[in-house]
Motif scaffolding. Structure first.
Motif, PDB file in Angstrom:
ATOM      1  N   ARG A 118       0.836  -1.211   0.000  1.00 11.90           N
ATOM      2  CA  ARG A 118       0.000   0.000   0.000  1.00 11.90           C
ATOM      3  C   ARG A 118       0.859   1.243   0.000  1.00 11.90           C
ATOM      4  N   LEU A 119       1.876   1.227   0.847  1.00 13.02           N
ATOM      5  CA  LEU A 119       2.763   2.378   0.962  1.00 13.02           C
ATOM      6  C   LEU A 119       3.530   2.607  -0.345  1.00 13.02           C
ATOM      7  N   PHE A 120       4.003   1.527  -0.914  1.00 13.08           N
ATOM      8  CA  PHE A 120       4.745   1.594  -2.183  1.00 13.08           C
ATOM      9  C   PHE A 120       3.888   2.305  -3.227  1.00 13.08           C
ATOM     10  N   LEU A 121       2.631   1.854  -3.336  1.00 16.99           N
ATOM     11  CA  LEU A 121       1.758   2.443  -4.365  1.00 16.99           C
ATOM     12  C   LEU A 121       1.405   3.893  -4.040  1.00 16.99           C
ATOM     13  N   LYS A 122       1.315   4.226  -2.761  1.00 19.53           N
ATOM     14  CA  LYS A 122       1.063   5.627  -2.383  1.00 19.53           C
ATOM     15  C   LYS A 122       2.209   6.512  -2.860  1.00 19.53           C
ATOM     16  N   LEU A 123       3.433   6.025  -2.636  1.00 17.61           N
ATOM     17  CA  LEU A 123       4.589   6.826  -3.056  1.00 17.61           C
ATOM     18  C   LEU A 123       4.658   6.919  -4.574  1.00 17.61           C
ATOM     19  N   VAL A 124       4.332   5.809  -5.244  1.00 15.84           N
ATOM     20  CA  VAL A 124       4.327   5.832  -6.712  1.00 15.84           C
ATOM     21  C   VAL A 124       3.296   6.850  -7.193  1.00 15.84           C
ATOM     22  N   GLU A 125       2.151   6.877  -6.532  1.00 17.26           N
ATOM     23  CA  GLU A 125       1.100   7.806  -6.945  1.00 17.26           C
ATOM     24  C   GLU A 125       1.510   9.257  -6.683  1.00 17.26           C
ATOM     25  N   ARG A 126       2.264   9.473  -5.620  1.00 17.24           N
ATOM     26  CA  ARG A 126       2.670  10.839  -5.321  1.00 17.24           C
ATOM     27  C   ARG A 126       3.778  11.332  -6.255  1.00 17.24           C
ATOM     28  N   TYR A 127       4.779  10.500  -6.489  1.00 21.10           N
ATOM     29  CA  TYR A 127       5.957  10.968  -7.241  1.00 21.10           C
ATOM     30  C   TYR A 127       6.066  10.393  -8.650  1.00 21.10           C
ATOM     31  N   GLY A 128       5.336   9.310  -8.904  1.00 19.24           N
ATOM     32  CA  GLY A 128       5.450   8.670 -10.214  1.00 19.24           C
ATOM     33  C   GLY A 128       6.643   7.726 -10.262  1.00 19.24           C
ATOM     34  N   ARG A 129       7.492   7.833  -9.244  1.00 14.93           N
ATOM     35  CA  ARG A 129       8.663   6.948  -9.168  1.00 14.93           C
ATOM     36  C   ARG A 129       8.854   6.555  -7.711  1.00 14.93           C
ATOM     37  N   ILE A 130       9.666   5.551  -7.506  1.00 17.95           N
ATOM     38  CA  ILE A 130       9.869   5.128  -6.134  1.00 17.95           C
ATOM     39  C   ILE A 130      11.083   5.801  -5.549  1.00 17.95           C
ATOM     40  N   TYR A 131      10.831   6.275  -4.356  1.00 20.63           N
ATOM     41  CA  TYR A 131      11.826   7.031  -3.626  1.00 20.63           C
ATOM     42  C   TYR A 131      12.219   6.111  -2.470  1.00 20.63           C
ATOM     43  N   GLU A 132      13.325   5.372  -2.712  1.00 22.75           N
ATOM     44  CA  GLU A 132      13.681   4.264  -1.811  1.00 22.75           C
ATOM     45  C   GLU A 132      13.847   4.691  -0.361  1.00 22.75           C
ATOM     46  N   MET A 133      14.509   5.835  -0.174  1.00 24.21           N
ATOM     47  CA  MET A 133      14.787   6.303   1.177  1.00 24.21           C
ATOM     48  C   MET A 133      13.474   6.537   1.926  1.00 24.21           C
ATOM     49  N   GLY A 134      12.532   7.187   1.253  1.00 21.28           N
ATOM     50  CA  GLY A 134      11.244   7.479   1.882  1.00 21.28           C
ATOM     51  C   GLY A 134      10.515   6.202   2.237  1.00 21.28           C
ATOM     52  N   LEU A 135      10.529   5.268   1.309  1.00 22.84           N
ATOM     53  CA  LEU A 135       9.824   4.007   1.526  1.00 22.84           C
ATOM     54  C   LEU A 135      10.401   3.263   2.727  1.00 22.84           C
ATOM     55  N   ALA A 136      11.726   3.171   2.774  1.00 25.95           N
ATOM     56  CA  ALA A 136      12.376   2.446   3.865  1.00 25.95           C
ATOM     57  C   ALA A 136      12.095   3.124   5.202  1.00 25.95           C
ATOM     58  N   LEU A 137      12.187   4.466   5.209  1.00 27.38           N
ATOM     59  CA  LEU A 137      11.992   5.203   6.465  1.00 27.38           C
ATOM     60  C   LEU A 137      10.580   5.039   7.002  1.00 27.38           C
ATOM     61  N   ILE A 138       9.593   5.316   6.147  1.00 31.16           N
ATOM     62  CA  ILE A 138       8.210   5.264   6.607  1.00 31.16           C
ATOM     63  C   ILE A 138       7.865   3.855   7.071  1.00 31.16           C
ATOM     64  N   LEU A 139       8.339   2.880   6.290  1.00 32.62           N
ATOM     65  CA  LEU A 139       8.013   1.503   6.609  1.00 32.62           C
ATOM     66  C   LEU A 139       8.619   1.088   7.953  1.00 32.62           C
ATOM     67  N   ASN A 140       9.876   1.461   8.166  1.00 35.79           N
ATOM     68  CA  ASN A 140      10.521   1.122   9.430  1.00 35.79           C
ATOM     69  C   ASN A 140       9.820   1.797  10.597  1.00 35.79           C
ATOM     70  N   LEU A 141       9.374   3.039  10.390  1.00 43.57           N
ATOM     71  CA  LEU A 141       8.671   3.741  11.467  1.00 43.57           C
ATOM     72  C   LEU A 141       7.348   3.060  11.771  1.00 43.57           C
ATOM     73  N   LYS A 142       6.670   2.633  10.690  1.00 38.55           N
ATOM     74  CA  LYS A 142       5.392   1.952  10.887  1.00 38.55           C
ATOM     75  C   LYS A 142       5.570   0.646  11.649  1.00 38.55           C
TER      76      LYS A 142
END
Ligand code: SF4
Ligand code: SF4
Lengths: 189, 290
Positions: A118-142
């Motif tokens: 879900r998070l991956f697709l949210k980031l894809v929808e926001r930026y059109g590309r995957i922003y690895e740092m953001g994904l890793a950070l948010i996921l680890n916090l969650k």
């Protein structure tokens, strides 16, 4: 020998899968080739061939609660080798779709995996590309483990491997339009 | 030949060394790459786990951009992107109703004329094994390479239509044709588990350990890969593997394009060697490269 009762009730899941994916799990004759080659089988409570049988028998609870659908790596080994040419990965994707869209709601031993999607697709929808740092950070916090894999962060940063800021694609508006139309068609999960 | 180039998210961030070395090698071999206009992420495993329609629609956006720019061939160096794009093409080709649905969503007329290829396929098709040896400046003979292909370069064969499914040889043949020595081994297409990178690192470490161990057992000095995701796992997880299994490999993992770059005379800096986690310095010290 075990007797298999094919009633409306036991066939509900296999029919649902067939209409969703076009795959007929009743073709499976339990040769086990899928499970023998599966690299993730050691983490599965229900092995791929057992899952096929459980779907044939309509054992919905066992199928979903086993968590096998989330442990599968989508590596396509089973698909390639199945003598009955069943697209097992497509079956697994169909089961995942049923969970992601909220059609079924069973206990899931690996909730972090659908959360990641879900998070991956949210980031894809926001930026059109995957922003690895953001994904890793948010996921680890969650997952309340912000320092997971922290040992890899500094070597990656020092080699310019992690981007600190996201990079937006010029195609993002088009992508957002497509994604929101699909949500409309399929119903918000 | 001219190809639409779909770098994907990894090559524009963590795997810039693959991007640099691929572009260098293509320039050298006379293969023209032009980045797809406004490409978007392929959706990777998250799209197909969520919705089938989404998993076809997302790659179709970039495919249609390539088609509109007049390309009939596209190359994607990342196996996740490659597999998603080949799958989308194959499914739209086999199912007219699906194709129509996608075109309605895209408000577009994607004809499905863009053939999707991995750079290995491009090099074989465009240059060919017989011509690859011509430009060799440096010999890496004696260095033993295990070529690791990963999961979805050849699987499923119906979609990929490339190389031998269970025992691919394309990368071996390309490296052999420039004078390198590659090994026979059993883990060429065993999955490294990358889809679990962020959620089940323990599985990734377990699978990567098995692959590295198999390469070591056949006497590999280095591993060659053709995907940024395989690379990330095999190159970056070696410390974690040592911590967990008490086995330290220190095997350098390089992109096949980095090897081609070396033999064709590029500087290591141009090929992004400084970005590798496990330094190839020791393995390559006798060859006067670094
Ligand atoms: S390989 Fe195919 S037929 Fe054999 S057990 Fe698995 S799903 Fe059934
Ligand atoms: S696709 Fe999933 S079930 Fe099939 S072999 Fe790979 S990990 Fe196992």
């Amino acid at each position: 020998m075990m007797k298999i009762e094919l009633t409306e009730d036991t066939q509900k899941l296999s029919r649902e899968i067939q209409s969703l994916t076009g795959e007929n799990v009743n073709l499976c004759y339990q040769c086990r080739k899928c499970s023998i080659g599966c690299p993730a089988v050691y983490e599965m409570t229900l092995k791929p061939h057992e899952m096929m049988r459980a779907i044939q028998l309509g054992l919905e609870e066992e199928v979903f609660q086993s968590g096998t659908v989330w442990i599968c790596l989508s590596c396509e080994t089973c698909n390639t080798r199945c003598p009955q040419d069943i697209n097992i990965v497509r079956v697994i994707d169909g089961l995942r779709e049923l969970v992601m869209s909220g059609h079924v709601d069973y206990f899931n031993p690996h909730p972090e995996i659908p959360s990641m999607h879900r998070l991956f697709l949210k980031l894809v929808e926001r930026y059109g590309r995957i922003y690895e740092m953001g994904l890793a950070l948010i996921l680890n916090l969650k997952m309340v483990d912000p320092f997971k894999d922290i040992d890899m962060a500094w070597p990656m940063l020092s080699r310019g491997k992690l981007k600190l800021l996201p990079h937006k694609s010029g195609g993002v508006e088009e992508l957002r339009r497509v994604m929101s139309k699909i949500r409309e068609i399929e119903g918000e999960s | 030949m001219r190809y639409a180039y779909f770098p994907g998210c990894s090559l524009s961030a963590s795997a810039q060394d693959y991007d640099m070395s691929l572009k260098w090698v293509c320039r050298f071999l006379g293969i023209e790459l032009q980045e797809v206009r406004d490409w978007v992420c392929c959706g990777a495993s998250s799209a197909h786990a969520t919705s089938h329609l989404l998993s076809v629609a997302i790659p179709a956006i970039s495919l249609s951009h390539a088609e509109q720019s007049g390309f009939d061939q596209l190359t994607a160096p990342c196996l996740a992107c490659l597999s998603r794009m080949k799958t989308a093409n194959q499914q739209m080709g086999a199912d007219q109703a699906l194709k129509q649905k996608i075109n309605d969503l895209l408000e577009d007329e994607y004809q499905g004329t863009v053939q999707v290829l991995h750079p290995l396929e491009v090099i074989l098709k465009d240059v060919g094994l017989d011509s690859l040896g011509k430009g060799v400046q440096k010999r890496l003979s004696g260095l033993k390479v295990a070529c690791y292909y990963g999961c979805v370069l050849t699987r499923p064969p119906k979609v990929c239509q490339f190389d031998n499914t269970e025992y691919p040889m394309s990368m071996d043949n390309i490296l052999r044709s420039v004078g390198m020595e590659t090994l026979d081994w059993a883990y060429k297409t065993e999955c490294c588990g990358v889809s679990m990178t962020l959620t089940r690192a323990d599985m990734v470490v377990h699978l990567a350990h098995k692959i590295l161990r198999a390469a070591k057992e056949v006497g590999a000095d280095v591993i060659a890969v053709c995907c940024p995701l395989c690379h990330a796992n095999l190159d970056m997880r070696q410390n974690q593997i040592a911590d967990r299994y008490g086995e330290r490999f220190d095997i350098p993992v390089l992109y096949f394009t980095q090897f081609l770059g070396i033999v064709y005379g590029a500087y290591s800096r141009e090929l992004g060697f400084h970005r590798l986690m496990v330094s190839p310095e020791r393995a390559l010290e006798n060859y006067g490269i670094l």
